[in-house]
Enzyme design. Structure first.
Site, PDB file in Angstrom:
ATOM      1  N   MET A  95     -27.359 -25.196   2.846  1.00 38.57           N
ATOM      2  CA  MET A  95     -27.532 -24.007   3.685  1.00 38.57           C
ATOM      3  C   MET A  95     -28.481 -22.999   3.035  1.00 38.57           C
ATOM      4  O   MET A  95     -28.119 -21.857   2.758  1.00 38.57           O
ATOM      5  CB  MET A  95     -26.171 -23.348   3.944  1.00 38.57           C
ATOM      6  CG  MET A  95     -25.163 -24.276   4.596  1.00 38.57           C
ATOM      7  SD  MET A  95     -25.744 -24.898   6.183  1.00 38.57           S
ATOM      8  CE  MET A  95     -25.467 -23.453   7.186  1.00 38.57           C
ATOM      9  N   HIS A 114     -29.660 -32.322  11.141  1.00 36.78           N
ATOM     10  CA  HIS A 114     -29.323 -31.128  11.917  1.00 36.78           C
ATOM     11  C   HIS A 114     -28.362 -31.545  13.030  1.00 36.78           C
ATOM     12  O   HIS A 114     -28.603 -32.542  13.721  1.00 36.78           O
ATOM     13  CB  HIS A 114     -30.600 -30.527  12.519  1.00 36.78           C
ATOM     14  CG  HIS A 114     -30.328 -29.300  13.333  1.00 36.78           C
ATOM     15  ND1 HIS A 114     -29.955 -28.104  12.763  1.00 36.78           N
ATOM     16  CD2 HIS A 114     -30.344 -29.093  14.674  1.00 36.78           C
ATOM     17  CE1 HIS A 114     -29.754 -27.215  13.721  1.00 36.78           C
ATOM     18  NE2 HIS A 114     -29.986 -27.782  14.884  1.00 36.78           N
ATOM     19  N   GLU A 179     -23.623 -38.476  12.918  1.00 38.84           N
ATOM     20  CA  GLU A 179     -24.400 -38.101  11.727  1.00 38.84           C
ATOM     21  C   GLU A 179     -24.204 -39.125  10.619  1.00 38.84           C
ATOM     22  O   GLU A 179     -25.154 -39.534   9.944  1.00 38.84           O
ATOM     23  CB  GLU A 179     -23.960 -36.721  11.213  1.00 38.84           C
ATOM     24  CG  GLU A 179     -24.292 -35.574  12.148  1.00 38.84           C
ATOM     25  CD  GLU A 179     -23.978 -34.217  11.525  1.00 38.84           C
ATOM     26  OE1 GLU A 179     -24.196 -34.037  10.313  1.00 38.84           O
ATOM     27  OE2 GLU A 179     -23.508 -33.327  12.255  1.00 38.84           O
TER      28      GLU A 179
END
Ligand code: GRF
Length: 220
Positions: A95, A114, A179
């Site tokens: 982050m 993302h 993901e």
């Protein structure tokens, strides 16, 4: 056959579930990337202990130590990566925006995941925003990192349906499952050289696409 495996660092800030999916895939000696280093910019990242439990060296590089000097943090990070002979950098829930200097330094060798189907829903709170927008499909995107946030060339995407009654948490859990599938595949494509960054686009060698242009995961 011996494969030359790309020395890969995973950068995290949190729990590290994507990092784990990459570590799991890379357990196979035929996988074209080897996870040799994990770096967290946050001391409370749960992923640090998880990486260590797999015997992967995990370092803390707390960005707060560097105050507002982003480049000082990145120079230290870069030195750490170079010292370990890192060839590929994988952002997995990291982050922190990188400066153009760092992005240029690792251009074509740094990828990110993302939790949305880019170019929709760049930035934060993607699941809330997808529900708010009323889209029927949502998902995740793996892309090369470029100076603009969530704007780099797209390597792989995975879609999930948005179901009636979905909460951001339920939708986010469905996306996270995807993901964990596409990130190891995308890293394998890049590490094996089947996908490369050329003129700002992720270009596939013919062997990486099927007749309909869909990406096929390399054999490992
Ligand atoms: C993932 O949803 C990823 O797409 C986003 O941050 C989250 C990190 O989760 N960039 P984890 O730390 O990999 O579990």
């Amino acid at each position: 056959m011996t494969v030359s495996r790309k020395r890969t660092a995973v950068l995290i800030s949190g729990r590290g579930s994507n990092m784990l999916s990459l570590i799991e895939a890379a357990k196979d000696p035929a996988y074209p990337a080897e996870i040799v280093l994990v770096v967290s910019n946050r001391p409370d990242a749960g992923g640090i202990a998880r990486a260590e439990s797999f015997g992967i060296p995990a370092r803390l590089l707390d960005h707060k130590t560097y105050g507002r000097d982003r480049e000082a943090f990145e120079r230290e990070l870069d030195a750490m990566l170079v010292a370990e002979g890192i060839e590929l950098v994988v952002l997995a829930g990291f982050m922190r925006l990188m400066t153009p200097w760092f992005v240029e330094r690792w251009n074509g060798q740094m990828i990110n995941i993302h939790p949305a189907l880019l170019p929709s829903f760049k930035g934060l709170h993607t699941h809330e925003r997808a529900l708010e927008a009323g889209v029927r499909l949502h998902g995740a995107t793996v892309h090369f990192v470029s100076p603009g946030m969530d704007e780099g060339a797209i390597i792989a995407q995975g879609a999930v349906p948005v179901l009636s009654g979905d909460t951001p948490e339920a939708l986010g859990a469905r996306v996270l499952t995807v993901e964990h599938q596409i990130y190891p595949q995308a890293l394998a494509l890049v590490a094996s050289g089947q996908v490369q960054l050329e003129d700002g686009k992720a270009v596939c060698r013919a062997a990486a696409e099927d007749a309909e242009g869909r990406l096929t995961a390399p054999r490992w």
